[in-house]
Structure formats: C-alpha cells, structure tokens
Design a protein around this motif. Structure first.
Motif, PDB file in Angstrom:
ATOM      1  N   UNK A 129       9.017  -1.425   9.770  1.00 28.02           N
ATOM      2  CA  UNK A 129       9.180  -0.318   9.059  1.00 28.02           C
ATOM      3  C   UNK A 129       8.085  -0.234   7.837  1.00 28.02           C
ATOM      4  N   UNK A 130       7.843   1.194   7.384  1.00 27.49           N
ATOM      5  CA  UNK A 130       7.123   1.502   6.245  1.00 27.49           C
ATOM      6  C   UNK A 130       7.454   0.929   4.921  1.00 27.49           C
ATOM      7  N   UNK A 131       8.946   0.856   4.882  1.00 21.88           N
ATOM      8  CA  UNK A 131       9.670   0.505   3.525  1.00 21.88           C
ATOM      9  C   UNK A 131      10.798  -0.498   3.785  1.00 21.88           C
ATOM     10  N   UNK A 132      10.817  -1.569   3.137  1.00 21.66           N
ATOM     11  CA  UNK A 132      12.224  -2.316   2.949  1.00 21.66           C
ATOM     12  C   UNK A 132      12.898  -1.795   1.692  1.00 21.66           C
ATOM     13  N   UNK A 133      13.877  -1.348   1.745  1.00 15.05           N
ATOM     14  CA  UNK A 133      14.742  -0.920   0.599  1.00 15.05           C
ATOM     15  C   UNK A 133      16.000  -1.857   0.163  1.00 15.05           C
ATOM     16  N   UNK A 134      15.700  -2.374  -1.102  1.00 19.91           N
ATOM     17  CA  UNK A 134      16.737  -3.308  -1.397  1.00 19.91           C
ATOM     18  C   UNK A 134      17.712  -2.649  -2.279  1.00 19.91           C
ATOM     19  N   UNK A 185       4.755   7.318  -0.402  1.00 22.05           N
ATOM     20  CA  UNK A 185       3.764   6.728   0.728  1.00 22.05           C
ATOM     21  C   UNK A 185       2.491   7.464   0.555  1.00 22.05           C
ATOM     22  N   UNK A 186       2.448   8.666   0.395  1.00 19.87           N
ATOM     23  CA  UNK A 186       1.301   9.501   0.382  1.00 19.87           C
ATOM     24  C   UNK A 186       0.474   8.880  -1.012  1.00 19.87           C
ATOM     25  N   UNK A 187       0.919   8.730  -1.771  1.00 17.14           N
ATOM     26  CA  UNK A 187       0.489   8.209  -3.208  1.00 17.14           C
ATOM     27  C   UNK A 187      -0.224   6.892  -3.007  1.00 17.14           C
ATOM     28  N   UNK A 188       0.466   5.802  -2.236  1.00 15.33           N
ATOM     29  CA  UNK A 188       0.066   4.582  -1.908  1.00 15.33           C
ATOM     30  C   UNK A 188      -1.308   4.744  -1.120  1.00 15.33           C
ATOM     31  N   UNK A 189      -1.111   5.728  -0.150  1.00 22.16           N
ATOM     32  CA  UNK A 189      -2.275   5.853   0.872  1.00 22.16           C
ATOM     33  C   UNK A 189      -3.425   6.247   0.222  1.00 22.16           C
ATOM     34  N   UNK A 190      -3.294   7.020  -0.786  1.00 21.96           N
ATOM     35  CA  UNK A 190      -4.536   7.605  -1.386  1.00 21.96           C
ATOM     36  C   UNK A 190      -4.869   6.897  -2.477  1.00 21.96           C
ATOM     37  N   UNK A 205      -0.482  -0.694  -7.142  1.00 25.65           N
ATOM     38  CA  UNK A 205       0.331  -1.489  -6.205  1.00 25.65           C
ATOM     39  C   UNK A 205       1.819  -1.034  -6.577  1.00 25.65           C
ATOM     40  N   UNK A 206       1.749  -0.221  -7.603  1.00 30.93           N
ATOM     41  CA  UNK A 206       3.355   0.354  -7.979  1.00 30.93           C
ATOM     42  C   UNK A 206       3.414   1.699  -8.079  1.00 30.93           C
ATOM     43  N   UNK A 207       4.428   2.575  -7.659  1.00 30.82           N
ATOM     44  CA  UNK A 207       4.554   3.923  -7.831  1.00 30.82           C
ATOM     45  C   UNK A 207       6.059   4.328  -7.907  1.00 30.82           C
ATOM     46  N   UNK A 208       6.205   4.954  -9.204  1.00 26.21           N
ATOM     47  CA  UNK A 208       7.751   5.368  -9.526  1.00 26.21           C
ATOM     48  C   UNK A 208       7.625   7.059  -9.533  1.00 26.21           C
ATOM     49  N   UNK A 209       8.920   7.527 -10.012  1.00 25.66           N
ATOM     50  CA  UNK A 209       9.048   8.894 -10.278  1.00 25.66           C
ATOM     51  C   UNK A 209      10.077   8.925 -11.457  1.00 25.66           C
ATOM     52  N   UNK A 210      10.035  10.223 -11.766  1.00 24.62           N
ATOM     53  CA  UNK A 210      10.969  10.384 -12.937  1.00 24.62           C
ATOM     54  C   UNK A 210      12.890  10.255 -12.091  1.00 24.62           C
ATOM     55  N   UNK A 239       8.212  19.512  -2.989  1.00 19.72           N
ATOM     56  CA  UNK A 239       7.188  20.316  -2.254  1.00 19.72           C
ATOM     57  C   UNK A 239       6.844  19.526  -1.010  1.00 19.72           C
ATOM     58  N   UNK A 240       6.249  20.036  -0.205  1.00 21.73           N
ATOM     59  CA  UNK A 240       5.850  19.330   1.021  1.00 21.73           C
ATOM     60  C   UNK A 240       4.884  17.872   0.716  1.00 21.73           C
ATOM     61  N   UNK A 241       5.209  16.891   0.877  1.00 17.29           N
ATOM     62  CA  UNK A 241       4.516  15.583   0.793  1.00 17.29           C
ATOM     63  C   UNK A 241       3.087  15.457   1.277  1.00 17.29           C
ATOM     64  N   UNK A 242       2.949  16.252   2.255  1.00 13.73           N
ATOM     65  CA  UNK A 242       1.648  16.458   3.158  1.00 13.73           C
ATOM     66  C   UNK A 242       0.419  16.956   2.402  1.00 13.73           C
ATOM     67  N   UNK A 243       0.760  17.658   1.464  1.00 12.53           N
ATOM     68  CA  UNK A 243      -0.096  18.641   0.757  1.00 12.53           C
ATOM     69  C   UNK A 243       0.047  18.766  -0.739  1.00 12.53           C
ATOM     70  N   UNK A 244      -1.081  19.333  -1.465  1.00 17.44           N
ATOM     71  CA  UNK A 244      -0.618  19.866  -2.713  1.00 17.44           C
ATOM     72  C   UNK A 244      -0.899  18.766  -3.499  1.00 17.44           C
TER      73      UNK A 244
END
Length: 338
Positions: free
Chosen positions: A24-29, A124-129, A134-139, A160-165
């Motif tokens: 899978x893309x992510x393992x969620x613990x 995922x987009x942030x990690x790919x770019x 190695x670590x991405x979080x959000x509010x 918003x769309x994760x694919x653009x912007x």
C-alpha cells in the motif's frame, strides 16, 4: 501468542503480512484503548481517503470494552494487533504498528480522532515533490462533536484538489527550535513519515506515559526538514477520557524539553535558535501550568515544587509568588485538617 518482535497478535492476524500482497501507499497505525464508541469514525475516515491505498493497523492496548470487536467488523484492509501487555501506553502501541507496517510511508491516527477528506492524497503529493523531506504533517482542530460551533473549521478545512494548486506550509524546514517552544507544530494524528526515517530514528520511548510523541518529533526534527501543511485536515476529538485531563505525578513535557536541551541545546541543525529568555519563559510556563493543575485537583506538595521551579526561571512573575504562598499554606494545613 507473542510474535518475535515481542507484541501479541490477535489469532486471526498473527505474524507479519504475506509478501504476495500489493504494497500500500500508507500504513496507518491506530493505537486504541477503550475507544469502541469512537473507533468507527476513525477507521471510516481512513478508508474514505481517495487517490491512495492503505493498510490500517489497529493496535489494541488491552481494552476492556469491545474495541477489538469493532475493528474485526472491517475488511482485510484493517488488521488487528495488540500490545504485549495491557495498558502499555500509546507509544508501545505505535511501536507495535510500526513493526508490522509494510508501506514506504507510515501515518498515525489515534483511535478517537478523525481525518478529513483529501488528507493523505495531499501529503503524498508533498512527499513526491520533496524527496528530501521525510515527515509531513498538517494543521488540526479541536473537535467537540456535540457542539454547534464546528462550522468554522468545516469551512476552512474543505480541501482543494490535491493534484494541483499551491500548497501552503507553516512552518517548513528545520523546525527543532520551534518545537522547543511549541509542540503543537507537529500533532501526531496528522503525521506521515517515510519508513527510512523510522529506521534511522528507532521507536517511541515507551517509558514516557505522556509526551512520547513530542519526544519523537523532537528527534525527527534533528533528522529531516519538516513540512506542515497550513490546512486543517484532522480533528482532535474532545471527550471526558482524554488522557491529558488527569493530573500526573511527573511533568512529562518539561522532562522531555530538558532532555532535548541537554542533548542538542537551543539550535537546530541549520543553526536556527531560540533565545535564552524564550526558553526561560517556556520552562516557567510548563512548570506553572503543571503546578496549577495539581493545586486545584492534585497534590499541593507537587504544586509547590512546580511553582518553585517556575519562580527560578521567572522570579518576577507575581502569579507564581501568589501560588507559592497559598501552596505552602495548603501543604501545611490541608482542607480536611482545618
């Protein structure tokens, strides 16, 4: 039954997953203790993430309600594990999940919190770019499910769309010095991290009953730049059983901060630093709040020691003086002896 890694696996999920399944893309613990009433909301919010594939590792920490039974009602994407001993704590539960994770990226969600749509795809987009991050979080936002005041975050959090912007970040970079002053810059239920970072860092410190995630993110901030998406994409459920509501004998957050300062000092890997005055204010504030909680609902002797430490860091704070005085009186003449 106990696996070689030391954790007990539920009979139907014993051992590591077979290698012939798609990665899978992510393992969620998902650490879970007595959260049967909330677990479905958490798991549904994971499985509803679009544009990514997931495996979900629910780690039961000795629940006495039907948390495990709730997890078993889901399809094969959700695996049920357990800690070696009941009540081992969220750090131990996360460690169990990380040992069984198959994906190149591990995400975390507490069993009583929820994600909003689009979270994982955006991360995922942030990690790919940003292959060097190695670590991405959000509010995140505090969530009072019974309240009608949640409309504000709902409007702000609409993704918003994760694919653009353009993706807004705050903060971004080597943020060790910022974490010294504000742990909330990295909230665990918003974090995704590359497996390679986990392999470098090791596991959560299971001796810390609280704050083990803060200690882990401080370590991570010495190893990688961190990007925090400046958008609310997770909700922190507020309820009577939140672990931070109960006074503890140890001031875990203060201990973790002192340990970090002794090991690394005030400056991050890039040289960014905080001032000695800022740190004294932070140390005093942590100790005062700990003392305040014990003064009103815990041990007045613990409160007195905490106020004394706050005084040593900020001797001109009048509230600290006042609470030292009333704590002395309460320690010498408890209410029941008057």
């Amino acid at each position: 039954m106990t696996s070689p890694a030391g954790e007990a696996a539920m009979p139907e999920q014993q051992g590591r997953p077979r290698d012939d399944r798609a990665t899978p893309d992510f393992s969620v613990v998902v650490p879970a203790f007595n959260c049967a009433a909330y677990l479905a909301d958490a798991l549904d919010s994971i499985l509803a993430q679009e544009g990514v594939s997931v495996e979900v590792l629910v780690v039961d920490d000795g629940s006495t309600d039907n948390t495990a039974e709730r997890a078993r009602t889901y399809d094969a994407r959700v695996r049920l594990l357990s800690t070696a001993r009941p009540r081992s704590g969220p750090g131990a539960a996360r460690n169990v999940g990380m040992r069984h994770a198959r994906a190149p990226v591990v995400a975390f969600l507490d069993g009583d919190d929820v994600w909003l749509p689009g979270k994982l795809a955006l991360q995922k987009r942030v990690l790919d770019e940003n292959p060097d991050v190695a670590l991405v979080c959000t509010r995140g936002a505090h969530w009072f499910p019974e309240s009608e005041s949640d409309a504000a975050w709902q409007q702000e959090a609409t993704p918003e769309s994760p694919a653009s912007g353009e993706i807004p970040f705050r903060p971004a970079g080597w943020i060790y010095h910022l974490l010294l002053l504000r742990p909330a810059w990295v909230w665990t239920s918003t974090v995704v991290m590359r497996r390679e970072l986990i392999d470098r860092m090791g596991e959560f410190d299971e001796t810390l009953r609280l704050g083990q995630d803060y200690e882990y993110w401080l370590r991570a901030s010495r190893e990688t730049r961190i990007l925090r998406i400046d958008r609310i994409l997770a909700l922190y459920r507020q309820h009577a059983d939140n672990s931070t509501h109960t006074p503890r004998a140890r001031n875990f957050e203060l201990e973790i901060l002192q340990r970090a300062l002794a090991r690394w000092g005030r400056a991050g890997p890039d040289g960014a630093t905080v001032t000695a005055t800022q740190l004294r204010e932070r140390l005093a504030g942590l100790s005062f709040r700990f003392g305040y909680k014990h003064f009103w609902s815990g041990d007045p002797r613990i409160a007195l020691g905490a106020f004394g430490y706050a005084f040593r860091n900020q001797p001109l704070a009048w509230r600290t003086w006042a609470y030292i005085g009333v704590s002395v009186m309460r320690s010498l003449w408890p209410p029941g002896r008057r």
